[in-house]
Enzyme design. Structure first.
Site, PDB file in Angstrom:
ATOM      1  N   LYS A   1      63.163  32.281   3.196  1.00 46.92           N
ATOM      2  CA  LYS A   1      61.777  32.447   3.767  1.00 46.92           C
ATOM      3  C   LYS A   1      61.946  33.587   5.186  1.00 46.92           C
ATOM      4  CE  LYS A   1      58.247  29.163   5.899  1.00 46.92           C
ATOM      5  NZ  LYS A   1      58.011  28.046   6.378  1.00 46.92           N
TER       6      LYS A   1
ATOM      7  N   SER B   1      54.101  25.951   4.196  1.00 46.82           N
ATOM      8  CA  SER B   1      54.111  27.284   4.522  1.00 46.82           C
ATOM      9  C   SER B   1      55.167  28.089   3.796  1.00 46.82           C
ATOM     10  CB  SER B   1      54.274  27.677   6.119  1.00 46.82           C
ATOM     11  OG  SER B   1      55.526  27.161   6.430  1.00 46.82           O
TER      12      SER B   1
ATOM     13  N   SER C   1      55.932  21.760   5.659  1.00 46.36           N
ATOM     14  CA  SER C   1      55.824  23.124   5.112  1.00 46.36           C
ATOM     15  C   SER C   1      57.004  22.931   3.955  1.00 46.36           C
ATOM     16  CB  SER C   1      55.963  24.193   6.061  1.00 46.36           C
ATOM     17  OG  SER C   1      55.293  24.090   6.911  1.00 46.36           O
TER      18      SER C   1
END
Length: 391
Positions: free
Chosen positions: A44, A113, A137
């Site tokens: 990420k 996210s 997330s």
């Protein structure tokens, strides 16, 4: 990105899970005999990877490559895993979504996210991927894309090399399609001790309806999960709605708002044009929160942590839906995280996994919540719940 698109880059043209892909010629294991040798992974884009830029999902076109790996990336490489690139994140892991689409239906969100990490795994581009969770997330993207998502206990994975949005909440976790891969990654990143799980584990069931609307399909999936667990010998106890769940939800939002505003203030001051309006609005709101209120929220949080341990510590796990329903249509919203945020506040480990016996075109997820720092026991329990988890 490389000048000549790799097969992975071509596959990603419709999904857009990646913000940066390494040259395939450089994707070589540094330890071919390590415990993760042969496994590929994505990271990420709020975590540093040496020689790759970290852009945080914001407008930083001239970002320089990171000088070193985040601690978790370094440990995974040392174990033989191969990092192939950076995955799309919502802006600074908050609310403004990236371009990633759900690989199961491109018209739907993959969640946020950690959208890119979940989509890359669901599309079979990598064996596993790193994500982070402050509220929901990881649990939500895993549920929406039909894969496994594991958020360890708070503090279980070293956070050096992560942009800290919320120091009290941010947790590094990982996605995979295969429970055995999650266990191998957990062993490398957390050094988990062996735990003997009871042959008839006690599991408390919370339907989550007191936190907000839950679709009939999600409630039906929860019932299917309960039936499957009972068939596997688990002892289930249906728990009444706990009024403190809403208080946990509110506290998580308040603490997150206060901390993220102070974390992002230097970014906003140095690069005001890099951030989208929803992020700037959140910074302004958070800066108006008094410090005295924040300290009171943290004191109340500590009280609730002890109260919840006292009330629910005798369960081996709790079970809830992972999301209120399947992935919403469109890319403007990443879906609701109300079913995940209380556990992020408490710091308990959570695992999102596909509900058994599904026939819907978009998957529904279940969320197993473990006892704090009993992460290995939670991973063991997952094998009881879904055939997909035993792949």
């Amino acid at each position: 990105m490389t000048a000549n698109p790799s097969p992975l880059a071509k596959q990603d043209q419709s999904i857009q899970a990646w913000s940066w892909l390494a040259d395939p010629a450089t994707c070589i294991s540094t330890n071919p005999s390590g415990p993760l040798a042969g496994l590929s992974f994505g990271v990420k884009d709020v975590l540093d990877v040496q020689s790759m830029p970290t852009r945080y999902g914001a407008h930083f076109p001239d970002a320089l490559p990171a000088e070193r790996d985040a601690a978790c990336v370094a440990l995974l490489r040392r174990a033989g895993a191969i990092v192939v690139g950076k995955t799309v994140t919502a802006e600074f892991a908050y609310a403004a979504p990236g371009p990633t689409r759900n690989p199961l239906n491109l018209d739907h969100t993959p969640g946020g996210s950690s959208s890119g990490s979940a989509a890359a795994v669901a599309a079979g581009m990598v064996d596993f991927a790193l994500g982070t969770q402050t509220g929901g997330s990881m649990m939500r993207p895993a549920a929406f894309t039909g894969i496994l998502g594991f958020k360890p206990s708070f503090g279980a994975v070293h956070r050096s090399g992560l942009f800290l949005l919320c120091d009290s909440l941010d947790t590094i976790g990982y996605f995979s399609r295969d429970l055995s891969v999650l266990r191998r990654v957990a062993t490398v990143l957390q050094g988990l001790p062996e735990v003997r799980v009871p042959s008839a584990p006690r599991i408390g069931v919370l339907d989550g309806k007191d936190l907000g609307p839950i679709t009939p399909a999600a409630l039906a999936a929860l019932e299917q999960g309960c039936q499957h667990l009972e068939e596997q010998g688990a002892q289930l106890e249906r728990l009444p709605a706990d009024p403190q769940l809403k208080e946990l939800l509110i506290l998580q939002g308040q603490i997150m708002g206060y901390e993220m505003a102070r974390s992002l203030l230097p970014v906003w001051q140095a690069s005001p044009d890099a951030l989208r309006p929803v992020t700037v609005h959140a910074i302004k709101q958070g800066l108006d929160m008094p410090a005295a209120d924040y300290h009171a929220w943290q004191a109340r949080r500590r009280q609730l942590e002890q109260e919840w341990q006292d009330r629910y510590g005798h369960f081996d796990a709790l079970l809830t839906p992972a999301a209120p329903g399947p992935a919403p249509y469109g890319l403007d919203s990443t879906g609701s995280s109300v079913l995940n945020r209380p556990w992020s506040l408490l710091g308990w480990p959570t695992l999102s996994l596909p509900a058994p016996g599904q026939n819907s075109p978009l998957p529904l997820g279940l969320q197993l919540i473990g006892q704090p720092h009993q992460d290995n026991a939670l991973l063991d329990l997952a094998s009881l719940l879904s055939p997909a988890a035993q792949a």
